[in-house]
Design a protein around this motif. Sequence first.
Motif, mmCIF file in Angstrom:
data_model
loop_
_atom_site.group_PDB
_atom_site.id
_atom_site.type_symbol
_atom_site.label_atom_id
_atom_site.label_comp_id
_atom_site.label_asym_id
_atom_site.label_seq_id
_atom_site.Cartn_x
_atom_site.Cartn_y
_atom_site.Cartn_z
ATOM 1 N N ASP A 119 26.578 -46.766 20.768
ATOM 2 C CA ASP A 119 25.666 -46.715 21.899
ATOM 3 C C ASP A 119 26.438 -46.464 23.193
ATOM 4 O OD1 ASP A 119 23.589 -47.159 20.229
ATOM 5 O OD2 ASP A 119 23.225 -49.237 20.807
ATOM 6 N N ARG A 120 25.846 -45.604 24.033
ATOM 7 C CA ARG A 120 26.396 -45.251 25.345
ATOM 8 C C ARG A 120 27.694 -44.451 25.255
ATOM 9 N NH1 ARG A 120 22.444 -45.114 28.391
ATOM 10 N NH2 ARG A 120 23.754 -45.299 30.256
ATOM 11 N N ARG A 132 20.308 -34.657 22.588
ATOM 12 C CA ARG A 132 19.572 -35.926 22.578
ATOM 13 C C ARG A 132 18.684 -36.041 21.344
ATOM 14 N NH1 ARG A 132 18.599 -34.701 28.070
ATOM 15 N NH2 ARG A 132 19.949 -35.919 29.455
ATOM 16 N N SER A 136 19.063 -38.844 18.533
ATOM 17 C CA SER A 136 17.901 -39.722 18.421
ATOM 18 C C SER A 136 17.446 -39.824 16.973
ATOM 19 C CB SER A 136 16.768 -39.201 19.304
ATOM 20 O OG SER A 136 15.622 -40.013 19.179
ATOM 21 N N ARG A 141 22.207 -44.077 20.303
ATOM 22 C CA ARG A 141 21.817 -44.021 21.716
ATOM 23 C C ARG A 141 23.015 -43.590 22.562
ATOM 24 N NH1 ARG A 141 19.198 -49.720 22.922
ATOM 25 N NH2 ARG A 141 18.903 -48.712 24.960
#
Length: 297
Positions: A119-120, A132, A136, A141
């Motif tokens: 994530d990030r 994205r 996704s 993420r």
Amino acid sequence: MPGRPLRVAVPNKGRLREPTIALLREAGLSFEQSERVLSVRVRNADIELLFVRAEDVVDLVETGVADLGVTGLDLLEELGRGNGAEHVATLLTLGYGRCALTVAVPVDSPVREPEDFGDRMAVATSHPNLTRRYFSRLGSRVLVKRLRGSVEVAPKLGFASAVADLVSTGSTMLINGLRPVATIMKSEAVLIGANGARRPDPDEHQPEIERVVTAIEAVLAGRRKRYLLLNAPLDTTELITALIPGLEAPTVIPLADDGMVSIHSVVGRDEVWNLLPRLKEAGGQDILVLPIGQLIP
């Protein structure tokens, strides 16, 4: 008053420009063009070519400014359904400009699979929407950062931990110390047109649009084929024609020399490499393989 000419939007630079200009000329359009000219009229048809950024072609076609356009499939998909691309139809895939939108990381990165992205984790790309959507679907993420150019250097600059960029040969990524992890999508040049419902007058320019599409289709079909001619003894005709069936059946023409025939056929370009030695072994002589400018089966 006479209506405006049919407009075709063409990339003004980049990897699609020269192949597109060559394709249009092979299709029979006669025009002059320089890098500083934004639009030109075709000399032998009521057509205007608009030289614009490949990124703008979809918008011009979708809004009706252009009737047809050539762009990359990746750019069409990047717009997504929410940005009007549902109003644009892909009429032809053109067979050049092939590449892949590829996720890559530095060679010393611990990431081995797309699922390893945490994530990030920052990913630099000129295709933020496609990137994205891809992550996704994986449930990752990631932080997608848009860069219009020099995407490959983003990890070296500390701007991102990974990139998603178009790759043709992979040499640029290798030079910049990157290794591929996954492919988001494969792309190539496409001919697009507005869906009829989006055109102010669906019948306007329709005959011209069909003529352009047919001419380009004929060029693409010709590129996939070769015209093959050879001489052979009459008694080898059956064996040779079995090797080269052609579009329907080979043309066999008696020659002035008794017992000799000329055999003409259309064969697949990719078949020629293996076909020539077999034809020679079967008795073929004076074998010619010629390119085909346009072919309408």
